[in-house]
Motif scaffolding. Structure first.
Motif, PDB file in Angstrom:
ATOM      1  N   ILE A   4       5.830  79.787  19.998  1.00  0.00           N
ATOM      2  CA  ILE A   4       7.379  79.588  19.916  1.00  0.00           C
ATOM      3  C   ILE A   4       7.716  78.427  18.734  1.00  0.00           C
ATOM      4  CG2 ILE A   4       9.576  78.905  21.098  1.00  0.00           C
ATOM      5  CD1 ILE A   4       8.446  81.516  22.069  1.00  0.00           C
ATOM      6  N   ASN A   5       8.584  78.685  17.870  1.00  0.00           N
ATOM      7  CA  ASN A   5       9.002  77.545  16.879  1.00  0.00           C
ATOM      8  C   ASN A   5      10.257  76.954  17.491  1.00  0.00           C
ATOM      9  OD1 ASN A   5       6.612  78.067  15.265  1.00  0.00           O
ATOM     10  ND2 ASN A   5       8.123  79.771  14.055  1.00  0.00           N
ATOM     11  N   LYS A  34       5.400  63.099  20.035  1.00  0.00           N
ATOM     12  CA  LYS A  34       4.788  64.381  20.588  1.00  0.00           C
ATOM     13  C   LYS A  34       3.289  64.095  20.937  1.00  0.00           C
ATOM     14  CE  LYS A  34       3.441  68.300  18.577  1.00  0.00           C
ATOM     15  NZ  LYS A  34       3.396  69.462  17.763  1.00  0.00           N
ATOM     16  N   ASP A  35       3.055  64.137  22.292  1.00  0.00           N
ATOM     17  CA  ASP A  35       1.563  64.060  22.847  1.00  0.00           C
ATOM     18  C   ASP A  35       1.172  62.699  22.171  1.00  0.00           C
ATOM     19  OD1 ASP A  35       1.727  66.589  24.171  1.00  0.00           O
ATOM     20  OD2 ASP A  35       1.013  67.725  22.449  1.00  0.00           O
ATOM     21  N   GLY A  36       1.831  61.815  22.455  1.00  0.00           N
ATOM     22  CA  GLY A  36       1.455  60.222  22.055  1.00  0.00           C
ATOM     23  C   GLY A  36       1.407  60.059  20.666  1.00  0.00           C
ATOM     24  N   ASN A  59       1.279  79.348  26.730  1.00  0.00           N
ATOM     25  CA  ASN A  59       0.279  78.943  27.705  1.00  0.00           C
ATOM     26  C   ASN A  59      -0.391  77.497  27.499  1.00  0.00           C
ATOM     27  OD1 ASN A  59       0.686  81.187  29.383  1.00  0.00           O
ATOM     28  ND2 ASN A  59      -1.048  82.228  28.431  1.00  0.00           N
ATOM     29  N   THR A  60       0.736  76.641  26.837  1.00  0.00           N
ATOM     30  CA  THR A  60       0.284  75.312  26.518  1.00  0.00           C
ATOM     31  C   THR A  60       1.605  74.506  26.890  1.00  0.00           C
ATOM     32  OG1 THR A  60       0.989  75.177  24.253  1.00  0.00           O
ATOM     33  CG2 THR A  60      -1.262  75.781  24.830  1.00  0.00           C
TER      34      THR A  60
END
Length: 96
Positions: A4-5, A34-36, A59-60
């Motif tokens: 997904i964008n 984003k994610d640190g 699935n992430t």
């Protein structure tokens, strides 16, 4: 399972203001992680600021942290003023 964008925006939400005085956008700085890892930062420029375009695989998960502060350009004129905003995410699915 698909990628997904999506785009992330910081939108002005002056509907919450009800006649109050607002801080000038250029007096506000931000950092989006984003994610640190910092992925977008700088001064706000307008009432709708695109903070970036990203994608996420199926699935992430991703974690975001957003910080907003008065920058060094701010003068005493910002005292007793308000800032109202909201984070908006617009997503589109990749269809193969």
């Amino acid at each position: 399972t698909r990628t997904i964008n999506y785009d992330v925006y910081l939108d002005d939400d002056t509907t919450s203001c009800n006649g109050c005085s607002l801080v000038t956008y250029s007096y506000l700085s931000y950092d989006l992680k984003k994610d640190g890892t910092s992925v977008s930062n700088g001064k706000l420029s307008t009432s709708s600021n695109k903070l970036g375009s990203y994608s996420i695989a199926g699935n992430t998960t991703q974690s975001f942290e957003f910080r907003l502060w008065l920058n060094l350009d701010a003068t005493n004129d910002v005292m007793a003023k308000s800032f109202y905003s909201r984070i908006r995410v617009e997503a589109t699915e990749q269809v193969d």
